[in-house]
Design an enzyme around this catalytic site. Sequence first.
Site, PDB file in Angstrom:
ATOM      1  CB  CYS A  72      -0.938  -0.011   1.201  1.00  0.00           C
ATOM      2  SG  CYS A  72      -1.460  -1.641   1.727  1.00  0.00           S
ATOM      3  CG  ASP A 104      -6.415  -1.896   8.230  1.00  0.00           C
ATOM      4  OD1 ASP A 104      -5.390  -1.514   8.812  1.00  0.00           O
ATOM      5  OD2 ASP A 104      -7.531  -1.429   8.464  1.00  0.00           O
ATOM      6  CG  ASP A 146      -7.432   0.747   5.494  1.00  0.00           C
ATOM      7  OD1 ASP A 146      -6.911   0.726   4.362  1.00  0.00           O
ATOM      8  OD2 ASP A 146      -8.345  -0.021   5.813  1.00  0.00           O
ATOM      9  CE  LYS A 147      -7.943   1.807  10.800  1.00  0.00           C
ATOM     10  NZ  LYS A 147      -7.952   0.996   9.569  1.00  0.00           N
ATOM     11  CB  CYS A 217      -7.225  -2.354  -1.161  1.00  0.00           C
ATOM     12  SG  CYS A 217      -6.398  -3.323   0.107  1.00  0.00           S
ATOM     13  CB  SER A 493     -12.556  -4.439   5.783  1.00  0.00           C
ATOM     14  OG  SER A 493     -12.211  -4.169   4.443  1.00  0.00           O
TER      15      SER A 493
HETATM   16 FE1  FES Z   1      -3.482  -1.254   2.802  1.00  0.00          FE
HETATM   17 FE2  FES Z   1      -5.920  -2.010   1.838  1.00  0.00          FE
HETATM   18  S1  FES Z   1      -4.603  -3.086   3.233  1.00  0.00           S
HETATM   19  S2  FES Z   1      -4.830  -0.180   1.528  1.00  0.00           S
END
Ligand code: FES
Length: 581
Positions: A72, A104, A146-147, A217, A493
């Site tokens: 990511c 994640d 994500d975070k 993602c 998610s």
């Molecule tokens: Fe990193 Fe989806 S697990 S953007």
Amino acid sequence: MTGSAASAERGARPTDRPGSQDDLRRLARAGLAGASERAPARAHFRALGIDPARLDGPIVGVVSTWTETMPCNLNQRYLAEHVKAAVEAAGGVALAFTTIAVSDNQSQGTPGMRASLVSREVIADSIELMTHAHDFDALVCLVGCDKTVPGALMALARVNKPAVCLYSGPMRAGRWRGREVAIGDVWEAVGAEERGLLSRAELDELERVACPGAGTCAGHFTANTMAVALELLGIAALGDGLIPAAELTEKRAAAGRAGRLAVRLAGDGVTARRFLSRGALLNAMAGIAATGGSTNGLLHLLALAREGGVALELEELAGVGARTPVLASLAPGGRWMAEDFHRAGGTATLVRELVRGGLVDGGAPTVTGDALGDAPAGAPAPDGEVLAPVERPFAAGGALRVLRGSLAPDGAVVKLAGTERRAQRGPARVFESEEACADAVRGGAVRAGDVLVVRYEGPAGGPGMREMLSVTASVVGAGLGESVALVTDGRFSGATRGLMVGHVSPEAARGGPLAIVRDGDPVAIDADAETLELELPAAEIAARLADWRPPALPYADGVFGRYRALVSSASEGAVLRVPPP
Ligand code: FES
């Protein structure tokens, strides 16, 4: 104290007040140019190859969440080099540093997922601390998984420096059997394989092609949801974030723009809270709702409001969600991937439609100096496939709903973009953890009509409010996605679909009604009525709550122990509270 008053109090920071700390900071900074007592600091700048004469220009912190633990954020080291070059070319001094990031996806369905939401606080704290220590005049935040997006924004709300964010960009979709696939398809394939609906060889084949390279993602999960939010806030240049990570030339140009913008913003004195105002947060919510985004978006916007001292409540975000139609058909609720969205005009076309529909404030400021409504002038018209015109949306408003009732007095959140169902009433099947529920689903012990209740997974209970993609994907993969519902104080998610209700507040670990549900109790979810009810007499609920005692929960010490002690409710954004003296 009301929620709003508490927010306002938390928003006040020592650096906002005239007085000694700011004066001391300015003195220390002025001394860098030649004061004798700052010679040791200048010696270290020389060691870095930076001539102290250049310190008259703005010092720009370039923070990336680069890590080799996930795809990511993998391109951020590359992007940071181009941001730095642009900062230097514009007359600034670039000082790069990194902070942590938790995948994640890789932690999903494991105890490691507890670290995800906690990492948001660590990211925010580390950027705040580095800014405090090194007194940057401006920041460029490179964010992705994500975070990292809300973590960086929370830090910017605290330090209130000039800043611009750049998102690392989505991964290309994989291709399998003639269709585009993303990581959510792999999770659902796991569920299908568990039920014998897919062979192990087919699962292996999908695993090998689903994620073809660097980037976030590919579907419209939490990371891409927050990328849209970044641009609606105005703190990122419109259209730059969702350039796919693999588009190196375009992404490099975006990095250059971010570096130059940071130097300009430092000169103009335009600071981050200008883009984290109440109006900006409501605009961001409209972007999240119009793209059928993740429920995590609400949690993070509430957290930003609390960090920035903005009065904003869950219902107000839900109100924006209710009146904002779905204008983008994006997986998992719709058909297309993030790269398709970008190619079809992306956030620029989306914003123009939202402004045309009177659904966002087109006069809101952006880091480029353009008003939000002026920025997308050259964007293509909606194609009707990936993006819809505001007069003919893919779905009416209300893709994200807040439910209340005897099971969630302080609210719960449901996303309807990925399901046809609006309501379910059924017997509760109660699980004390995600793992216990996952075992039941995988063992075939869950029946159509069940309402799965997964508790002690809230911000304090987990601790860390785990996402339940592993369970929800197993439910969908087992063919129960349209007949089983799930209710939890944990999160989901953005890849989750089905009638899945999360963020139930108060959470079980803090004595919320979720704690006293028993197997077989009737639970009713009604998204249209916006209710979540434990259908028992009030006296029975009160008697059970009076008898409830908190159970022993894992992770009493270390970072998780501290987090549990300080974290607030999901209905408050699950931010950490400063304990009263
Ligand atoms: Fe990193 Fe989806 S697990 S953007």
